[in-house]
Every structure is written in C-alpha cells, then in structure tokens.
Design an enzyme around this catalytic site. Structure first.
Site, PDB file in Angstrom:
ATOM      1  N   ASP A  70      47.045  50.814  53.241  1.00 21.00           N
ATOM      2  CA  ASP A  70      47.914  51.892  52.319  1.00 21.00           C
ATOM      3  C   ASP A  70      47.361  52.904  53.049  1.00 21.00           C
ATOM      4  OD1 ASP A  70      48.116  50.386  49.449  1.00 21.00           O
ATOM      5  OD2 ASP A  70      46.432  51.467  48.800  1.00 21.00           O
ATOM      6  N   LYS A 196      43.918  38.092  37.429  1.00 19.30           N
ATOM      7  CA  LYS A 196      45.456  38.086  37.248  1.00 19.30           C
ATOM      8  C   LYS A 196      45.426  36.193  36.328  1.00 19.30           C
ATOM      9  CE  LYS A 196      49.890  39.826  38.522  1.00 19.30           C
ATOM     10  NZ  LYS A 196      50.582  40.699  39.389  1.00 19.30           N
ATOM     11  N   GLU A 230      42.420  44.662  33.767  1.00 17.31           N
ATOM     12  CA  GLU A 230      43.467  44.807  33.858  1.00 17.31           C
ATOM     13  C   GLU A 230      44.673  45.063  32.636  1.00 17.31           C
ATOM     14  OE1 GLU A 230      46.486  45.650  37.281  1.00 17.31           O
ATOM     15  OE2 GLU A 230      47.840  44.945  35.873  1.00 17.31           O
ATOM     16  N   ASP A 258      41.474  48.905  34.817  1.00 16.48           N
ATOM     17  CA  ASP A 258      42.278  48.899  35.221  1.00 16.48           C
ATOM     18  C   ASP A 258      43.510  49.500  34.097  1.00 16.48           C
ATOM     19  OD1 ASP A 258      42.476  49.225  38.470  1.00 16.48           O
ATOM     20  OD2 ASP A 258      43.656  46.924  38.543  1.00 16.48           O
ATOM     21  N   ASP A 268      54.769  41.156  35.869  1.00 15.08           N
ATOM     22  CA  ASP A 268      53.584  42.070  35.042  1.00 15.08           C
ATOM     23  C   ASP A 268      54.279  43.358  35.551  1.00 15.08           C
ATOM     24  OD1 ASP A 268      51.151  43.815  35.194  1.00 15.08           O
ATOM     25  OD2 ASP A 268      50.841  43.397  37.607  1.00 15.08           O
ATOM     26  N   ASP A 300      46.252  51.499  36.957  1.00 15.36           N
ATOM     27  CA  ASP A 300      46.726  50.748  37.872  1.00 15.36           C
ATOM     28  C   ASP A 300      48.716  50.263  37.371  1.00 15.36           C
ATOM     29  OD1 ASP A 300      47.443  48.762  39.735  1.00 15.36           O
ATOM     30  OD2 ASP A 300      46.161  47.678  39.336  1.00 15.36           O
TER      31      ASP A 300
HETATM   32  C1  GLT Z   1      48.340  45.395  43.262  1.00 15.01           C
HETATM   33  C2  GLT Z   1      48.284  44.301  41.825  1.00 15.01           C
HETATM   34  C3  GLT Z   1      46.344  45.618  40.870  1.00 15.01           C
HETATM   35  C4  GLT Z   1      45.492  45.204  41.786  1.00 15.01           C
HETATM   36  C5  GLT Z   1      45.806  46.179  43.145  1.00 15.01           C
HETATM   37  C6  GLT Z   1      44.386  45.949  43.856  1.00 15.01           C
HETATM   38  S1  GLT Z   1      46.997  45.786  43.950  1.00 15.01           S
HETATM   39  O1  GLT Z   1      49.296  46.510  42.966  1.00 15.01           O
HETATM   40  O2  GLT Z   1      49.162  44.547  40.402  1.00 15.01           O
HETATM   41  O3  GLT Z   1      46.239  45.293  39.495  1.00 15.01           O
HETATM   42  O4  GLT Z   1      44.801  45.472  40.786  1.00 15.01           O
HETATM   43  O5  GLT Z   1      44.592  45.306  44.393  1.00 15.01           O
HETATM   44 MN    MN Z   2      49.199  44.899  37.396  1.00 15.12          MN
HETATM   45 MN    MN Z   3      45.099  46.222  38.963  1.00 13.49          MN
END
Ligand code: GLT
Ligand code: MN
Ligand code: MN
Length: 400
Positions: A70, A196, A230, A258, A268, A300
């Site tokens: 980034d 994820k 997240e 997140d 997502d 995020d």
């Molecule tokens: C990406 C992802 C996120 C992560 C980030 C860290 S990058 O955008 O979808 O959930 O937290 O790598």
């Molecule tokens: Mn995400």
């Molecule tokens: Mn994330």
C-alpha cells in the site's frame, strides 16, 4: 411539491466526536479504496498514502494501518523505499497519526495465485516468507506493534490440488519462522491471525476465528500470537460475531479487531460499521467496551462505489460516530433500572443448586447424584427474554 418540513437543529454532542483515546484506525486500503470491483474499474481518484493520512486526520481518526505495498511498490529499490517511508513518516508527524498495525499483501501478485505460505511451490513459499520478513521490518520502522496475517489465497478451489494437512503444516512452519525472526531481532511485535471462510478462493484454510484459536495452540511461540476477528468474515460463515469475540477474549487472544458490516452469507461486503445489522453492532460494541479490550478499533471497510472523496469522508466519520453512539447506548443499558432488574432476575442463582456445582470432589459427586432436582419447575418458568429484548430494542430506538 410539498413544502420542505422545518428541520430541527442537529444535536451537537462532543461525546460523538472521535478522540485519540478511542483508538479509531483505518487501513490505507480502506479509505483509499477507489471503488474497483470484479465488474468495473475505479470510480474515485487513487489517493497517495500521504493524502490518505491527511484525510484521516481531517475526519478525526487516530491511526492508519497498511500492507507493505500500500506504501512501497513491490519492486522499489532500497533508495526509493527509504524516500517513500521518510515522506510518509513526515505526513504522520505533520498530522498526528500513528501506525498501530501492519500487514503483508500476499494475495495481489500473480505469484500468489496458489496462496503464499501454503502454496505447493517452495519458491513461492520462500518469496512469501521473504516479503513478510521485509514487511515486518517496515512495520517496526513505522512503530507498529501488531502484525496481521490474513491468509488471502491460502486455500483451494479443488481438493485434488493440495494436501490439507500439509497446507496447515506449511502455514505453521511459516508462523514459527516469523515469530522466531521477531524474537531474534528483538522486535516488540505480536501477531493477529484473521480468518475468512471463502473469497477469493473457493475454500480458505482456518475459515473462522474458532479455527484460528485451535491452530494457535499448536504454534511454537503461541504467546506472541492472537486473532483479528472481522465482523464480515464471521457473518459470511453465518456465525455470531460476538461469540467469536467472546471466545477470543476468553482465550486471552483478542489482539486486534476488524469492524465493518455484512448482510448475511454472500461475498465480503466490508460495509460501513453498523450500516446493515445495527443491533448486532450494538452487542459487539457493548462487548468490546465492557470486556476491557484496549486495542485499536480498526474499521476494515470501504465506502459504497457510488461515492466520491467527500462520500469517503462521510463513510469514515459514520463508522466512528456509530461506534460512539452505540458505546453511549451500552452505558445507558447499564443505567436502565428496568433492564438491570430483569438481568438481576435472570442471573439470580438458587443457592442449593449452586452449592451442587463446585469443582469436582467425591463427596460433591455423591451429593449431586442424590439431589432431588425439580426439572418440571425449571421447564415451567418463563424467562422473560421477549420483554428484555424489547426493552433493549426500545433503548436503541431512543424510546428509553
Ligand atoms: C483485505 C481483506 C481484509 C484484511 C486486510 C489485511 S486486506 O482487504 O479483505 O479483511 O483484513 O490483509
Ligand atoms: Mn472483509
Ligand atoms: Mn479484515
């Protein structure tokens, strides 16, 4: 046309203004997201990292997080890298923004099309380790103390392509190497693993926060490793985010979070915090505020593709304002006598039954086995959760 109704003056509350002690952070990739998606190109100008730092200061954020690339382009020379980092540091100090967390991009480069630490090709795994070690050095230079690992492409479309146990071993070997690297160099860095379930691969390894917690227990320097749950990712798997937070906290592993929003199991969405499931957002804010979590509140998320740069600022301000409003509601919930009365009723314990529940002993087991327990009375008792939930709903609606 009907005449416009008279607008009531907007209530201005200092309590809804973000302050450094709230530790609100955004990734360069979040407010910097130009609205590219799988069906179309960017719709907003690509902002320079230094411009993003200025934008974050303008909206009142405290911190900025980043992937290595980034900030520094993939194949930049050492000289170019140092110049970019110096300029970025200057922007951080000019605007009073800190870097609490850093991470590695292990998913954009086509070299990572089969994953990074779990790729079948040893050359890819070595490159992933080298790229991450360099990115950790960058994070340390910028003052980050948390290092996030989101697997990106660590997964498969076809189970024929990888041995899943070998993939986990390779992921473990990489984390063991990297924790040892940090110890060896004396870096004050702890790692936060982010789960994820799918996207961009068909199935990703270690798909939930719970799976990550099980995996962490198998690592060499597990005291250095926690999780970064997240919201959107747990919801993609149809799971409760508060339960993921609770398990991470209970294990002493809630190192980072997140925050965003997601409307059920689908791609997502990374929506503005609280914009889809406001009640879910309330319970998670209440959890974070009450469990003693002291880390960053990282958003995020990114603005809708409909927005220009002004809309991105609305998005960022909205994330923080909703968080603070919900934190206020959680305080109100603690002060609401009717709600607290119901909670006290729910939490009241029958002393005779409670006495049967202590730690195991031979005598205690005899007493428990001999006890007369009235299961019919238990079944007959109404628990009043309907009333409790309605009261909480009305509190959120501003009716209490
Ligand atoms: C990406 C992802 C996120 C992560 C980030 C860290 S990058 O955008 O979808 O959930 O937290 O790598
Ligand atoms: Mn995400
Ligand atoms: Mn994330």
């Amino acid at each position: 046309m009907l005449p416009a109704p008279e607008m009531a003056a907007k209530p201005k509350s200092a309590a809804l203004e973000p302050r450094p002690e709230h530790k609100f952070s955004f990734g360069l990739w979040t407010v910097g997201n130009p609205g590219r998606d799988p069906f179309g190109p960017p719709v907003r100008p690509i902002l320079k990292p230094t411009e993003i730092v200025a934008l974050l200061a303008e909206v009142g954020a405290w911190g900025v997080n980043l992937h290595d690339e980034d900030l520094v382009p993939r194949d930049a020379s050492g000289k170019k890298r140092d110049a970019i980092v110096a300029e970025f540091k200057q922007a951080l100090s000019d605007h009073g923004i800190v870097v609490p967390m850093a991470t590695t991009n292990l998913f954009s480069d086509p070299a990572f099309k089969d994953g990074a630490f779990t790729a079948n090709d040893a050359r890819v795994r070595a490159y992933a380790l080298q790229k991450t070690a360099r990115a950790i050095e960058l994070g340390v230079e910028l003052g980050a103390t948390t290092y996030v690992f989101w697997g990106g492409r660590e997964g498969v479309e076809s189970e024929a392509s990888k041995d899943p146990v070998l993939a986990l071993r390779r992921f473990r070997d990489a984390l063991n190497w990297l924790t040892s690297f940090c110890r060896d160099r004396g870096y004050r860095m702890h790692f936060a693993l982010e789960a994820k379930p799918n996207e961009p691969r068909g199935d990703l390894y270690l798909p939930t926060t719970g799976a990550m917690l099980g995996f962490i227990a198998t690592l060499e320097h597990q005291e250095m490793v926690g999780v970064n749950p997240e919201v959107a990712h747990e919801r993609m798997a149809g799971l409760s985010f508060v339960h993921a937070l609770a398990q991470a906290h209970d294990a002493g592993k809630l190192f980072h979070v997140d925050l965003n929003d997601q409307a059920g199991p689908r791609y997502d969405q990374d929506l503005r915090f609280g914009s889809s499931d406001l009640k879910g957002a309330f319970f998670l804010v209440r959890f974070l505020e009450e469990c003693g979590y002291e880390g960053p509140r990282h958003f995020d998320a990114h603005a809708y593709r409909t927005e220009d740069v002004a809309g991105v600022k609305d998005f960022a301000r909205g994330c923080m304002r909703t968080y603070l409003a919900l934190a206020q509601k959680s305080k109100r919930m603690r002060q609401d006598q009717e709600i607290q009365g119901l909670l006290a009723e729910i939490g009241a314990q029958d002393p005779a039954a409670a006495a049967l529940l202590g730690p195991y002993s031979k005598d205690g087991a005899k007493r428990l086995l001999a006890a007369k327990l009235d299961r019919e009375a238990c079944a007959a008792r109404g628990l009043r959760y309907e009333q409790l939930d309605q009261l909480v709903t009305e509190l959120l609606l501003g009716l209490r």
